[in-house]
Design a protein around this motif. Sequence first.
Motif, PDB file in Angstrom:
ATOM      1  N   ALA A  52       0.816  -1.209   0.000  1.00 43.89           N
ATOM      2  CA  ALA A  52       0.000   0.000   0.000  1.00 43.89           C
ATOM      3  C   ALA A  52       0.851   1.262   0.000  1.00 43.89           C
ATOM      4  CB  ALA A  52      -0.934   0.005   1.209  1.00 43.89           C
ATOM      5  N   VAL A  53       2.032   1.196   0.673  1.00 42.74           N
ATOM      6  CA  VAL A  53       2.895   2.375   0.713  1.00 42.74           C
ATOM      7  C   VAL A  53       3.454   2.666  -0.676  1.00 42.74           C
ATOM      8  CG1 VAL A  53       4.959   3.398   1.728  1.00 42.74           C
ATOM      9  CG2 VAL A  53       3.477   1.947   3.116  1.00 42.74           C
ATOM     10  N   ALA A  54       3.887   1.623  -1.366  1.00 43.45           N
ATOM     11  CA  ALA A  54       4.392   1.807  -2.722  1.00 43.45           C
ATOM     12  C   ALA A  54       3.295   2.339  -3.631  1.00 43.45           C
ATOM     13  CB  ALA A  54       4.928   0.483  -3.265  1.00 43.45           C
ATOM     14  N   ALA A  55       2.079   1.848  -3.434  1.00 41.76           N
ATOM     15  CA  ALA A  55       0.949   2.354  -4.220  1.00 41.76           C
ATOM     16  C   ALA A  55       0.720   3.835  -3.933  1.00 41.76           C
ATOM     17  CB  ALA A  55      -0.310   1.543  -3.922  1.00 41.76           C
ATOM     18  N   ALA A  56       0.865   4.225  -2.654  1.00 37.44           N
ATOM     19  CA  ALA A  56       0.704   5.643  -2.289  1.00 37.44           C
ATOM     20  C   ALA A  56       1.789   6.493  -2.927  1.00 37.44           C
ATOM     21  CB  ALA A  56       0.733   5.797  -0.766  1.00 37.44           C
ATOM     22  N   SER A  66       9.593  -0.742  -7.903  1.00 37.64           N
ATOM     23  CA  SER A  66       8.251  -1.048  -7.412  1.00 37.64           C
ATOM     24  C   SER A  66       7.275  -1.186  -8.571  1.00 37.64           C
ATOM     25  CB  SER A  66       7.786   0.066  -6.468  1.00 37.64           C
ATOM     26  OG  SER A  66       6.407  -0.059  -6.201  1.00 37.64           O
ATOM     27  N   PRO A  67       6.593  -2.324  -8.703  1.00 33.66           N
ATOM     28  CA  PRO A  67       5.592  -2.468  -9.762  1.00 33.66           C
ATOM     29  C   PRO A  67       4.429  -1.498  -9.586  1.00 33.66           C
ATOM     30  CG  PRO A  67       5.530  -4.336  -8.265  1.00 33.66           C
ATOM     31  CD  PRO A  67       6.746  -3.564  -7.918  1.00 33.66           C
ATOM     32  N   GLN A  68       4.082  -1.186  -8.322  1.00 32.33           N
ATOM     33  CA  GLN A  68       2.992  -0.236  -8.078  1.00 32.33           C
ATOM     34  C   GLN A  68       3.335   1.152  -8.622  1.00 32.33           C
ATOM     35  OE1 GLN A  68       4.308  -2.258  -5.815  1.00 32.33           O
ATOM     36  NE2 GLN A  68       2.714  -3.288  -4.592  1.00 32.33           N
ATOM     37  N   VAL A  69       4.598   1.543  -8.497  1.00 28.01           N
ATOM     38  CA  VAL A  69       5.038   2.834  -9.035  1.00 28.01           C
ATOM     39  C   VAL A  69       5.137   2.758 -10.553  1.00 28.01           C
ATOM     40  CG1 VAL A  69       6.933   4.503  -9.112  1.00 28.01           C
ATOM     41  CG2 VAL A  69       6.246   3.497  -6.924  1.00 28.01           C
ATOM     42  N   ALA A  70       5.739   1.694 -11.055  1.00 23.46           N
ATOM     43  CA  ALA A  70       5.923   1.553 -12.498  1.00 23.46           C
ATOM     44  C   ALA A  70       4.595   1.582 -13.237  1.00 23.46           C
ATOM     45  CB  ALA A  70       6.676   0.262 -12.802  1.00 23.46           C
TER      46      ALA A  70
END
Length: 554
Positions: free
Chosen positions: A469-473, A493-497
């Motif tokens: 969730a932090v990476a998504a944020a 981070s895949p969430q950032v990418a």
Amino acid sequence: MLQRLAIRDVVLIEKLDLAFAPGLSVFTGETGAGKSILLDSLSLALGARADSALVRHGAAQASVIAEFDPPAGHPARLLAAEQDIEVGGDPLLLRRVVTADGRSRAYVNDQPVSVGLLRRIGDELVEIHGQFESHGLLDATTHRPVLDAFAGSETGLTRTRAAWREWRAAAALRAEAEAMLKRARAEEDELRHAFDELAGLAPRLGEEAELAESRAMMQHGEKLIEAMNTASAALTRSGEVEASLRSAQRALERVAERAGGRLDGVIAALERAAIEAAEANALLERASAEIDVDPRHLERVEERLFALRAAARKHGTEVDGLARLKDELGRRLAALDGGGDDLARLAKAEQAARAAYMEAARSLSARRSEAAGRLDSAVATELGPLKLDRARFATRVEALDETAWGPDGLDRVEFLVATNPGTPPAPLGKVASGGELSRFMLALKVVLAGTSPIPTMVFDEVDSGIGGAVAAAVGERLDRLGGQVQVLVVTHSPQVAARGSSHYRVAKGDAGGKVLTSVAVLGEAERREEIARMLAGETVTDQARAAAQSLLGV
């Protein structure tokens, strides 16, 4: 924004040309693939320290060109224009060349410049935040302008700066008058003595010429009298000349009628001669009477003439300049007598200007304090989702000593953080770890978006040590920031990418017996596969691809 990056022979990069778009661009790849080389190359074009180790093995030199297109009036364009670099509406090309022996050359629009100027221009175009370096907000001198931009203090700053200039001008006038009065008072006795001396002498303009003429005449008075007496005797010898002329005139007048006009001219000439002779005799008598042969009078004339000439030598002027000097000394003494009044008037004007500055600066300080509270609250809102919920951000606005006041007001502004409860806030760079620092900067930049003229921001592994969730944020905030400025992010981070509007994959491989780094721009399917790799690791599974598709929202 950064439009193009051309890299030649930098470490593992032989030749690379990248084009960039607005928004959020992400760079992914295996550890060691060469993502840091891209940042080193960009930093080199922005004026970072050069190192021969950056030159690819076997190459004579490395070069990097970064192309930007800032708007008209942007600080980077103004800096270039100040150095007579032709920019107009064309892109700004920042180029750096490093030779294998470590020598470096810098260019802006193909014009040679110092590395210092290249760095100054680069600082106006790109802000880099990484685990081991951060530009911009780590420099406390930038905090006050950042807070002012957030507060919208342009009007207050303009008013304060104008009041500062007026105060300093008034202070300079007062100081100058004070110094002049001090010098004049130190010379007062000398001034008064000189004035009194000249006033007693009472010189007149043209007096020297008059005295010199009188002196010369008196010195030759006896010879002049002798000559005049001889002339007078000649005019009166054997009867008066005038009587003789009149007698001849009357004799001719008695027979003039019988001469048929032949004697008229002679009679007229005798008339004129008689008149001129009488006038000459009268003038001679008057001149003789005016000749002064009194030796006492000559002595007085000479004393006066010599006194005037001595005074002129003493004061370094001509005799005819003494009268003007006396008047000037009189004016200076009058100014000295009234100098206290002038100084009091100037001091009063200075105090009024200081009061106006204080009013404007205090109003600006109040605006800063109010904005500091809003900024702290806004940043605090961003810290929780970034796994910095235990941290506290504080903007310190403190009053400067009067000796440090300036055109921007009375305050020192500094951004502080406390990463653990109960610890006092300290400067950003001294208390935050690499990953924390990048996230603090991200939170700040999200809040401050739109207040800085810097069009491109770079974050290197801002997601270090976080996930889920932090990476998504982090990704969500980078995406939001990309809506305001161009953002380049190196991420694992895949969430950032998945948030990127442009995706670049960095890879290292063999090419003709050489290990080289390459960069590929990914299409939709390739992005999904890359994010799946980031999720799954070495073996990409269907579940990873599904998760990647979910992250991408497609």
